[in-house]
Design a protein around this motif. Structure first.
Motif, PDB file in Angstrom:
ATOM      1  N   ILE A   1       0.821  -1.215   0.000  1.00 11.50           N
ATOM      2  CA  ILE A   1       0.000   0.000   0.000  1.00 11.50           C
ATOM      3  C   ILE A   1       0.854   1.263   0.000  1.00 11.50           C
ATOM      4  O   ILE A   1       0.562   2.225  -0.711  1.00 11.50           O
ATOM      5  N   GLY A   2       1.930   1.291   0.787  1.00 11.40           N
ATOM      6  CA  GLY A   2       2.689   2.541   0.810  1.00 11.40           C
ATOM      7  C   GLY A   2       3.864   2.583   1.759  1.00 11.40           C
ATOM      8  O   GLY A   2       4.211   3.663   2.257  1.00 11.40           O
ATOM      9  N   MET A   3       4.513   1.429   2.017  1.00 10.77           N
ATOM     10  CA  MET A   3       5.655   1.411   2.924  1.00 10.77           C
ATOM     11  C   MET A   3       6.928   0.840   2.309  1.00 10.77           C
ATOM     12  O   MET A   3       8.017   1.058   2.820  1.00 10.77           O
ATOM     13  N   ASP A   4       6.814   0.097   1.230  1.00  5.62           N
ATOM     14  CA  ASP A   4       7.927  -0.573   0.563  1.00  5.62           C
ATOM     15  C   ASP A   4       8.460  -1.720   1.426  1.00  5.62           C
ATOM     16  O   ASP A   4       7.953  -1.993   2.508  1.00  5.62           O
ATOM     17  N   LEU A   5       9.466  -2.413   0.928  1.00 10.07           N
ATOM     18  CA  LEU A   5       9.987  -3.598   1.596  1.00 10.07           C
ATOM     19  C   LEU A   5      10.601  -3.262   2.954  1.00 10.07           C
ATOM     20  O   LEU A   5      11.201  -2.205   3.137  1.00 10.07           O
ATOM     21  N   TYR A   6      10.444  -4.194   3.866  1.00  8.46           N
ATOM     22  CA  TYR A   6      10.941  -4.026   5.239  1.00  8.46           C
ATOM     23  C   TYR A   6      12.462  -3.916   5.257  1.00  8.46           C
ATOM     24  O   TYR A   6      13.169  -4.696   4.613  1.00  8.46           O
ATOM     25  N   GLN A   7      12.958  -2.916   5.999  1.00  8.58           N
ATOM     26  CA  GLN A   7      14.398  -2.722   6.196  1.00  8.58           C
ATOM     27  C   GLN A   7      14.703  -2.873   7.688  1.00  8.58           C
ATOM     28  O   GLN A   7      14.386  -1.998   8.497  1.00  8.58           O
ATOM     29  N   ARG A   8      15.295  -3.984   8.060  1.00  9.68           N
ATOM     30  CA  ARG A   8      15.513  -4.293   9.475  1.00  9.68           C
ATOM     31  C   ARG A   8      16.367  -3.242  10.172  1.00  9.68           C
ATOM     32  O   ARG A   8      16.065  -2.809  11.279  1.00  9.68           O
ATOM     33  N   LYS A   9      17.465  -2.824   9.541  1.00 12.60           N
ATOM     34  CA  LYS A   9      18.378  -1.881  10.179  1.00 12.60           C
ATOM     35  C   LYS A   9      17.713  -0.526  10.429  1.00 12.60           C
ATOM     36  O   LYS A   9      17.916   0.092  11.476  1.00 12.60           O
ATOM     37  N   ILE A  10      16.934  -0.074   9.465  1.00 15.49           N
ATOM     38  CA  ILE A  10      16.241   1.207   9.619  1.00 15.49           C
ATOM     39  C   ILE A  10      15.232   1.129  10.754  1.00 15.49           C
ATOM     40  O   ILE A  10      15.153   2.018  11.606  1.00 15.49           O
ATOM     41  N   THR A  11      14.474   0.034  10.785  1.00 14.41           N
ATOM     42  CA  THR A  11      13.453  -0.140  11.813  1.00 14.41           C
ATOM     43  C   THR A  11      14.072  -0.280  13.200  1.00 14.41           C
ATOM     44  O   THR A  11      13.621   0.359  14.162  1.00 14.41           O
ATOM     45  N   LYS A  12      15.096  -1.093  13.311  1.00 18.88           N
ATOM     46  CA  LYS A  12      15.737  -1.320  14.608  1.00 18.88           C
ATOM     47  C   LYS A  12      16.342  -0.034  15.167  1.00 18.88           C
ATOM     48  O   LYS A  12      16.210   0.268  16.361  1.00 18.88           O
ATOM     49  N   ARG A  13      16.986   0.738  14.296  1.00 19.37           N
ATOM     50  CA  ARG A  13      17.589   1.990  14.748  1.00 19.37           C
ATOM     51  C   ARG A  13      16.525   2.958  15.248  1.00 19.37           C
ATOM     52  O   ARG A  13      16.708   3.624  16.274  1.00 19.37           O
ATOM     53  N   LEU A  14      15.397   3.024  14.562  1.00 21.40           N
ATOM     54  CA  LEU A  14      14.321   3.914  14.978  1.00 21.40           C
ATOM     55  C   LEU A  14      13.740   3.489  16.328  1.00 21.40           C
ATOM     56  O   LEU A  14      13.444   4.321  17.187  1.00 21.40           O
ATOM     57  N   LYS A  15      13.591   2.193  16.522  1.00 21.60           N
ATOM     58  CA  LYS A  15      13.111   1.695  17.810  1.00 21.60           C
ATOM     59  C   LYS A  15      14.099   2.038  18.925  1.00 21.60           C
ATOM     60  O   LYS A  15      13.704   2.462  20.019  1.00 21.60           O
ATOM     61  N   GLN A  16      15.396   1.842  18.660  1.00 22.71           N
ATOM     62  CA  GLN A  16      16.422   2.153  19.648  1.00 22.71           C
ATOM     63  C   GLN A  16      16.408   3.637  20.002  1.00 22.71           C
ATOM     64  O   GLN A  16      16.558   4.011  21.176  1.00 22.71           O
ATOM     65  N   GLN A  17      16.231   4.479  19.003  1.00 20.58           N
ATOM     66  CA  GLN A  17      16.197   5.920  19.248  1.00 20.58           C
ATOM     67  C   GLN A  17      14.969   6.319  20.049  1.00 20.58           C
ATOM     68  O   GLN A  17      15.030   7.243  20.872  1.00 20.58           O
ATOM     69  N   THR A  18      13.859   5.616  19.843  1.00 22.21           N
ATOM     70  CA  THR A  18      12.651   5.895  20.612  1.00 22.21           C
ATOM     71  C   THR A  18      12.857   5.545  22.085  1.00 22.21           C
ATOM     72  O   THR A  18      12.448   6.294  22.979  1.00 22.21           O
ATOM     73  N   VAL A  19      13.506   4.428  22.341  1.00 20.14           N
ATOM     74  CA  VAL A  19      13.844   4.065  23.721  1.00 20.14           C
ATOM     75  C   VAL A  19      14.821   5.092  24.303  1.00 20.14           C
ATOM     76  O   VAL A  19      14.713   5.484  25.470  1.00 20.14           O
ATOM     77  N   GLU A  20      15.734   5.545  23.483  1.00 22.52           N
ATOM     78  CA  GLU A  20      16.724   6.540  23.909  1.00 22.52           C
ATOM     79  C   GLU A  20      16.056   7.835  24.361  1.00 22.52           C
ATOM     80  O   GLU A  20      16.413   8.408  25.398  1.00 22.52           O
ATOM     81  N   VAL A  21      15.060   8.323  23.588  1.00 24.55           N
ATOM     82  CA  VAL A  21      14.407   9.577  23.967  1.00 24.55           C
ATOM     83  C   VAL A  21      13.569   9.387  25.229  1.00 24.55           C
ATOM     84  O   VAL A  21      13.447  10.305  26.049  1.00 24.55           O
ATOM     85  N   ALA A  22      13.006   8.184  25.414  1.00 21.44           N
ATOM     86  CA  ALA A  22      12.270   7.898  26.645  1.00 21.44           C
ATOM     87  C   ALA A  22      13.195   7.955  27.854  1.00 21.44           C
ATOM     88  O   ALA A  22      12.878   8.575  28.881  1.00 21.44           O
ATOM     89  N   LYS A  23      14.358   7.336  27.739  1.00 14.13           N
ATOM     90  CA  LYS A  23      15.321   7.349  28.840  1.00 14.13           C
ATOM     91  C   LYS A  23      15.847   8.758  29.098  1.00 14.13           C
ATOM     92  O   LYS A  23      16.118   9.137  30.247  1.00 14.13           O
ATOM     93  N   MET A  24      15.977   9.530  28.045  1.00 12.75           N
ATOM     94  CA  MET A  24      16.423  10.913  28.191  1.00 12.75           C
ATOM     95  C   MET A  24      15.403  11.725  28.996  1.00 12.75           C
ATOM     96  O   MET A  24      15.765  12.507  29.880  1.00 12.75           O
TER      97      MET A  24
END
Length: 450
Positions: free
Chosen positions: A148-171
């Motif tokens: 529909i509108g996301m293209d093929l899954y990119q594990r590294k991009i997704t994982k980094r974004l999740k890690q950064q979200t946890v990072e901002v929570a801890k901040m």
């Protein structure tokens, strides 16, 4: 030792015991925001229009991240992750807002897994997407969303974004300091319109939850408004937070302007029942102007903000939505199908999506001193959102928030009438004419449970 000395000694010991206990129960609030913009070249998520699609698809591996959609070409403004955390003793409540088109269940699960050792309960973590259509794609493993509108899954991009979200929570947690909470509500004027051309049919209610430090300066907070962030044109392939980012910036500047000190402010946007609501004017220039207008409305209403008690309760319940399916007759009408194609779609009527989408989802109700915040796993239309708010107000809520695109994404939710009317919203509603009603009924039970 005299009896008076013994009494005074006991009183002193009691005070020593009471003071730490009181301090432990004092509210602390932390806010933080970071730039999480992925590498240039990652396709943008949200539009599946021809202006976004590669033709032919990248079978030769020309692009590092793109296959079905065109790669992003630059950055207008930052894609950000933002956090607001409330801490009172052992109780914690965390709100996250990320400039993405949607949040899936796995994203929330990852954040909870990383933060539960810090004392967070699953129901006390709320993860929302602002719904910008100029954030990164490639984040979903689901075939339906890829196409529909996301293209093929990119594990590294997704994982980094999740890690950064946890990072901002801890901040945000590390920055938590003694604070007071304040609530504000007013009707936004001249900002929205109904994209289904129903005159005046949209939720103008704008809600705020904000914090002040011990000096009386604004720290920032979160806001909630129903608006589709599609001001940026689909053919523009630059990253952008779209109108939510401009609104955050406008509010931040207004609060910093009234602070007595030069304290920096963090604001985070959460979306409401925006399924059929967009900005009254589209385009990059207009989104900045509209956000400025909204900021001016905000600052003139700021003196109406009221302090609220830092007492909250969060509850998560499962709701059964049923077997998902594609509503073919409505899709045929929306696409303008003719001849044999129209006949086939109207004859089959339902195309099952059981392997693409779940039958169950989670709903979280946060009640905070008269404020009812209700998560919605996708995009409710105005009528659905107003029905949910009405249920909360009837149960005694002072303020009602519909936290759309939160904790999960299951596409659109419409009324029974909208489900059968021609239109994209009905076509993209996968749980039948009563999917939204099931969620509202579940919330009625949650809100009214003593």
């Amino acid at each position: 030792m005299s009896s008076l000395s013994r009494v005074l000694g006991a009183l002193f010991v009691s005070l020593l015991l009471v003071v730490p206990s009181y301090a432990a129960e004092q509210l602390k609030v932390g806010l933080a925001a970071i730039d999480v913009t992925p590498p240039i070249g990652v396709p943008l998520g949200g539009y599946g229009t021809p202006s976004r699609r590669l033709s032919p698809m990248d079978w030769k591996g020309k692009y590092k991240y793109a296959f079905m959609l065109k790669p992003s070409t630059g950055k207008r403004d930052a894609i950000r992750a933002k956090a607001m955390v409330l801490i009172k003793g052992s109780e914690k409540l965390l709100f996250l807002s990320i400039d993405l088109v949607a949040i899936d269940k796995g994203f929330k699960k990852y954040v909870y897994k990383k933060l539960k050792k810090l004392g967070f309960k699953k129901e006390n973590i709320i993860v929302s997407a602002t719904h910008t259509h100029h954030g990164p794609g490639t984040l979903s493993k689901k075939f339906l969303w890829k196409v529909i509108g996301m293209d093929l899954y990119q594990r590294k991009i997704t994982k980094r974004l999740k890690q950064q979200t946890v990072e901002v929570a801890k901040m945000a947690i590390s920055k938590a300091e003694p604070a007071t909470l304040h609530s504000l509500k007013f009707d936004a004027e001249g900002i929205q319109e109904n994209r289904r051309h129903v005159e005046g049919h949209f939720d103008t209610e704008m809600n705020f939850l904000m914090a002040k430090d011990q000096n009386g300066d604004w720290m920032g907070g979160m806001t909630n408004l129903a608006i589709h962030p599609t001001s940026m044109r689909s053919k523009d392939l630059r990253y952008s937070a779209d109108i939510p980012g401009e609104i955050e910036r406008s509010f931040r500047q207004k609060l910093e302007g009234v602070n007595k000190t030069k304290r920096a402010v963090t604001m985070m946007f959460t979306n409401g029942a925006e399924g059929d609501v967009r900005a009254v004017h589209g385009g990059e220039r207009w989104m900045t102007q509209l956000a400025g207008t909204l900021g001016q409305q905000f600052i003139t209403k700021l003196d109406k903000a009221v302090q609220i008690k830092p007492v909250w309760k969060a509850v998560t319940k499962k709701v059964f939505l049923g077997l998902p399916y594609l509503n073919l007759p409505t899709c045929a009408a929306d696409m303008g199908a003719k001849g044999f194609g129209k006949f086939i779609m109207n004859t089959i009527r339902k195309f099952p999506l059981a392997t693409a989408l779940p039958m169950w989802t989670d709903l979280t109700l946060v009640q905070l001193d008269g404020i009812s915040m209700m998560t919605w796993p996708g995009e409710p239309t105005t009528s659905i959102g107003l029905d949910l708010k009405r249920a909360a107000y009837q149960a005694g809520a002072k303020n009602a928030w519909v936290l759309g695109l939160t904790n999960h994404h299951l596409a659109y939710f419409v009324t029974a009438q909208e489900f059968y009317e021609p239109g994209y919203e009905g076509c993209a509603s996968f749980y039948g004419p009563l999917g939204g009603v099931k969620i509202i009924n579940k919330y009625r039970k949650m809100i009214n449970k003593k």
